[in-house]
Design an enzyme around this catalytic site. Structure first.
Site, short mmCIF file in Angstrom:
data_model
loop_
_atom_site.label_atom_id
_atom_site.label_comp_id
_atom_site.label_asym_id
_atom_site.label_seq_id
_atom_site.Cartn_x
_atom_site.Cartn_y
_atom_site.Cartn_z
N GLY A 1 0.81 -1.22 0.00
CA GLY A 1 0.00 0.00 0.00
C GLY A 1 0.84 1.26 0.00
N GLY B 1 5.54 4.37 -8.84
CA GLY B 1 6.23 3.10 -9.10
C GLY B 1 5.24 1.95 -9.12
N HIS B 2 4.34 1.94 -8.13
CA HIS B 2 3.29 0.91 -8.13
C HIS B 2 2.41 1.08 -9.36
CE1 HIS B 2 4.02 1.33 -3.65
NE2 HIS B 2 4.18 0.04 -3.83
N GLN C 1 15.05 -8.65 -3.23
CA GLN C 1 13.71 -9.25 -3.06
C GLN C 1 13.26 -9.94 -4.35
OE1 GLN C 1 10.23 -7.35 -1.04
NE2 GLN C 1 9.62 -6.78 -3.10
N SER D 1 7.75 4.16 -0.47
CA SER D 1 6.85 4.64 0.58
C SER D 1 7.64 5.20 1.75
CB SER D 1 5.96 3.50 1.06
OG SER D 1 5.26 2.97 -0.03
N ARG D 2 8.85 4.70 1.94
CA ARG D 2 9.65 5.15 3.09
C ARG D 2 10.27 6.53 2.87
NH1 ARG D 2 10.71 -0.81 3.80
NH2 ARG D 2 9.80 -1.30 5.82
O1 PAF Z 1 7.84 -4.97 -1.87
C1 PAF Z 1 6.85 -5.03 -1.11
O2 PAF Z 1 6.01 -4.13 -1.05
C2 PAF Z 1 6.68 -6.23 -0.20
O3 PAF Z 1 7.91 -6.72 0.24
C3 PAF Z 1 5.85 -7.36 -0.83
C4 PAF Z 1 6.52 -7.92 -2.09
C5 PAF Z 1 4.47 -6.83 -1.19
C6 PAF Z 1 5.69 -8.51 0.17
O4 PAF Z 1 5.07 -8.09 1.33
#
Ligand code: PAF
Length: 303
Positions: A31, A36-37, A155, A188-189
């Site tokens: 959220g 970017g999202h 990640q 977001s940070r």
């Molecule tokens: O990148 C993120 O926002 C989180 O690490 C994810 C991939 C949604 C997993 O909680």
């Protein structure tokens, strides 16, 4: 757009889509959505008949002294953004819905080695939490394709490895980092930054770019390049956790066989910990020629 909270309801909707032969794309998020999202969702929209976005601030990926409670939660704003991007389903489960028996005893997904290096060395358990929740979400949504930002490069590698090793029938696609006009990677940070810290933050991307240019210009003294990056960030007022040149596929130190390189850093300033990375040769392989990440995703076949 339907907002779904219960896993049983999500399964029902997904089953109907699959029975109708529809292709599903999935963008997992925590959220507090930004551009970017938005670019991940737009890319998802192009790749499938149905798009699911999840918003779940996953407690399992936060350490005891991290920002789980403070993590920005803006559901109403997020919902409007996703409506405007023609998302079919917003999945917003509660913690109980995802961890009905509690987090402590849930089955966990580990990706040995990859989960313990770089950010994993500074955030123990973080990538186990990510790999576990993403596996659960992929099992629930059953997408044909799932999209992630390259900003969280480690990640992305861990999720791709978990998907391959566990034979998940999904294509994992990584998309380039979306940046502010001054180069700061969107996150977001970033909202934890004071105006003074925000003014310094683009120095992270600048330091990465300097390292990239040095390598593309022919330098191979990676340790010296790393030390210069650390010093540059320290001099600018950051507390860097690491600044490293790595093989872009294994995240190990570069070897003569490395086809792609990536420069990665994590640096703290005030209460924010910012991460960023740049591909060398823009991920074109052999440090200048070859395939981009997206194409790599397609090339790596699952079981
Ligand atoms: O990148 C993120 O926002 C989180 O690490 C994810 C991939 C949604 C997993 O909680």
């Amino acid at each position: 757009m339907d907002t779904i909270v219960r896993t049983a309801d999500l399964r029902r909707v997904v089953r109907a889509w699959r029975n109708a032969g529809e292709r599903i794309a999935f963008v997992p998020t925590m959220g507090n959505l930004h551009a970017g999202h938005g670019s991940l969702v737009a890319a998802a929209r192009e790749r499938a008949d149905r798009v699911v976005v999840s918003i779940f601030v996953n407690p399992l990926q936060f350490g005891p002294n991290e920002d789980f409670a403070a993590y920005p939660r803006t559901p109403e704003q997020d919902r409007k953004i996703l409506e405007s991007l023609a998302v079919d389903v917003l999945f917003m489960p509660t913690v109980e819905e995802i961890y009905p028996r509690g987090q402590a005893t849930t089955a966990r997904v580990h990706v040995p080695e990859l989960e313990d290096i770089l950010c994993g060395a500074f955030r123990p358990g973080h990538f186990m939490g990510v790999a576990t929740v993403v596996t659960k979400l992929l099992n629930l949504v059953q997408p044909d394709v799932a999209l992630f930002g390259e900003k969280d490069y480690q990640q992305l590698m861990i999720i791709r490895r978990a998907a391959e090793d566990l034979c998940m029938p999904v294509e994992i696609v990584g998309l380039p980092t979306t940046r502010e006009p001054d180069g700061l990677a969107m996150s977001s940070r970033n909202r934890y930054l004071t105006p003074e810290q925000r003014a310094l933050a683009p120095r992270i991307f600048a330091a990465l770019e300097r390292a990239r240019e040095a390598i593309e210009g022919g330098r191979r003294d990676f340790e010296a390049i790393e030390a210069e990056g650390m010093s540059e960030l320290q001099a600018a007022g950051f507390r860097p956790d690491y600044f490293v040149v790595r093989d872009a596929e294994t995240l190990g130190s570069p070897t003569p066989d490395s086809k792609n390189l990536v420069v990665l850093t994590a640096a703290r300033i005030g209460r924010a910990r910012l991460i960023d990375n740049v591909r060398v040769g823009e991920g074109r392989g052999a440090w200048g020629l070859g395939l981009g990440l997206e194409e790599e995703a397609r090339r790596t076949s699952s079981c």
